[in-house]
Design an enzyme around this catalytic site. Structure first.
Site, PDB file in Angstrom:
ATOM      1  N   TYR A 142       1.290  -1.593  -0.038  1.00 47.69           N
ATOM      2  CA  TYR A 142       0.278  -0.177  -0.363  1.00 47.69           C
ATOM      3  C   TYR A 142       0.741   1.629  -0.062  1.00 47.69           C
ATOM      4  CZ  TYR A 142      -4.572  -2.981   1.336  1.00 47.69           C
ATOM      5  OH  TYR A 142      -5.521  -3.730   1.368  1.00 47.69           O
ATOM      6  N   LYS A 191       3.297 -15.615   2.065  1.00 49.72           N
ATOM      7  CA  LYS A 191       2.756 -16.052   0.689  1.00 49.72           C
ATOM      8  C   LYS A 191       4.750 -16.508   0.420  1.00 49.72           C
ATOM      9  CE  LYS A 191       0.405 -17.723  -2.766  1.00 49.72           C
ATOM     10  NZ  LYS A 191      -0.625 -19.045  -2.547  1.00 49.72           N
ATOM     11  N   ASP A 224      -3.115 -17.960   1.769  1.00 49.09           N
ATOM     12  CA  ASP A 224      -4.697 -18.786   0.598  1.00 49.09           C
ATOM     13  C   ASP A 224      -5.270 -20.076   1.933  1.00 49.09           C
ATOM     14  OD1 ASP A 224      -2.268 -19.606   0.655  1.00 49.09           O
ATOM     15  OD2 ASP A 224      -2.285 -20.340  -1.334  1.00 49.09           O
ATOM     16  N   ASP A 248      -5.632  -6.646   5.912  1.00 44.77           N
ATOM     17  CA  ASP A 248      -6.418  -5.216   5.388  1.00 44.77           C
ATOM     18  C   ASP A 248      -7.675  -6.914   5.349  1.00 44.77           C
ATOM     19  OD1 ASP A 248      -8.313  -3.705   4.842  1.00 44.77           O
ATOM     20  OD2 ASP A 248      -7.083  -3.448   2.937  1.00 44.77           O
ATOM     21  N   ASP A 252     -11.461  -8.661   7.646  1.00 44.54           N
ATOM     22  CA  ASP A 252     -12.612  -8.153   6.925  1.00 44.54           C
ATOM     23  C   ASP A 252     -13.440  -9.364   7.548  1.00 44.54           C
ATOM     24  OD1 ASP A 252     -12.658  -5.579   7.316  1.00 44.54           O
ATOM     25  OD2 ASP A 252     -13.021  -5.838   5.769  1.00 44.54           O
TER      26      ASP A 252
END
Ligand code: NAD
Length: 357
Positions: A142, A191, A224, A248, A252
């Site tokens: 970001y 990852k 994942d 992020d 959620d």
């Protein structure tokens, strides 16, 4: 002990939910002999109305002079058409930056009493769930280099995920501090089977923990797989540390498992003890001023402040138990109402929790 708390009520339901949290903190203060001193400062839309700036200088100064900060929520219809850098939400980004906060901690807690509110099967969540996601907040993709160009294949665009050892270590420290106060288990999400930045992330987390928190056990989970496990068996997790973008998305997802945003708190921390504590929901302008808001998220944010900024774990537990008892006794605000329970407004809900403290 004496603690100075800056209260940024904000807009919409902000003042109602902050008043609820203050009532509960006062009850804690009376019971355990602490003096909580509250000073209110404007942020968001109300600050724009007052002086044309969503984060006035006096608010920053007030926060810097306090031991910690409690925030309601900002925003509302009235300011929706303002230019982006004048919007109430800009005040939030700026206050995090001004206070040097680089981590976001979001416990997704599903209380046993509210297990039926979860979109997951009852058997999976019947004993309650609490996944605490510690998200790096000021680095990664970001904030990395980005750009656009045109080549043989036509137009293209790129973003960069970049993390330094120092950035990974400081977020790991925050997660370890939390894990130490809880189960002693830490899950690190990355990852690393694909990304170089994740391989550095994984190595740094392990080396840092081995050096500084040898009592903590660290398990790596690929992002994942983590996304799957949160809906398959959410009760297996406790403290989870991850990068900005993964945090992020996963926070959620985890919040949805609980089924009620009026119950979820969060905090942002930096190097010192001062943090910013707030509910995860917005200013709910549709129910503002009607005494219909659920104050529990803000009450729990205040509880996190006691544990993580003031080192008062017993007082944290007192609030958590009081919330638990209030729910077990059948009291509900409208957003979490079920058949056979007793519906109350924001003020009464806060008073019931304070009474149980
Ligand atoms: P929201 O979270 O304010 O509301 C979404 C829905 O949940 C609404 O129906 C609302 O009534 C309900 N709700 C939220 N909190 C509740 C509570 N404590 N008790 C009962 N019901 C509750 O999100 P939104 O409607 O998308 O945004 C409203 C405003 O809030 C916008 O201006 C947005 O920019 C702002 N916002 C602020 C923050 C923040 O201050 N941290 C976060 C998100 C959105």
């Amino acid at each position: 002990m004496k603690f100075n708390i800056a209260v940024l009520d904000g807009d919409g339901i902000g003042p109602e939910i902050c008043a609820g949290a203050i009532e509960v903190l006062d009850a804690v203060g009376r019971k355990y002999g602490h003096d909580f001193i509250f000073k209110h400062y404007p942020i968001g839309g109300c600050a724009i109305d007052e002086c044309g700036d969503p984060l006035p200088e006096r608010t920053i100064e007030g926060c810097m002079a306090s031991d910690s900060v409690l925030l309601g929520a900002v925003g509302g219809y009235k300011w929706d058409d303002m230019p982006v850098d004048k919007r109430p939400e800009k005040g939030l980004l700026r206050i995090r930056k001004a206070l040097g906060l680089y981590s976001n901690i979001r416990p997704a807690k599903l209380w046993k009493a509210l297990a039926k509110a979860s979109p997951l099967k009852y058997e999976l969540v019947k004993d309650g769930v609490e996944i605490i996601i510690v998200r790096e907040l000021t680095g990664g993709i970001y904030f990395g280099e980005r750009g656009r160009g045109t080549g043989n294949g036509g137009e293209y665009a790129w973003d960069t995920e970049k993390y330094s050892v120092a950035e990974i270590e400081r977020i790991t420290r925050i997660a370890c501090e939390l894990a130490t106060k809880r189960s002693g288990k830490l899950v690190s999400v990355d990852k690393a089977n694909v990304l170089e930045s994740s391989r550095l992330w994984r190595r740094t987390v392990h080396e840092y923990c081995a050096r500084n928190y040898p009592q903590i056990t660290v398990e790596d989970v690929l992002v994942d797989n983590m996304a799957m496990q949160i809906v398959k068996n959410p009760a297996q997790f406790d403290v989870v540390v991850t990068s900005n973008i993964f945090g992020d998305i996963l926070s959620d997802e985890a919040a949805q498992v609980t089924g009620s945003i009026g119950m979820l708190a969060s905090s942002s921390l930096g190097d010192g003890k001062r943090g910013l504590y707030e509910p995860i929901h917005g200013s709910a302008p549709d129910i503002a001023g009607q005494d219909r808001a659920n104050p529990v998220a803000t009450v729990l944010a205040a509880a996190m402040m006691l544990r993580d900024s003031f080192d008062l774990p017993r007082e944290y537990a007192a609030i958590e138990t009081a919330v638990q008892r209030t729910l077990d006794d059948g009291w509900r605000t409208a957003d979490i109402m079920e058949e056979g329970k007793r519906e109350v407004g924001c003020k009464k809900m806060a008073a019931l929790i304070a009474e149980r403290v």
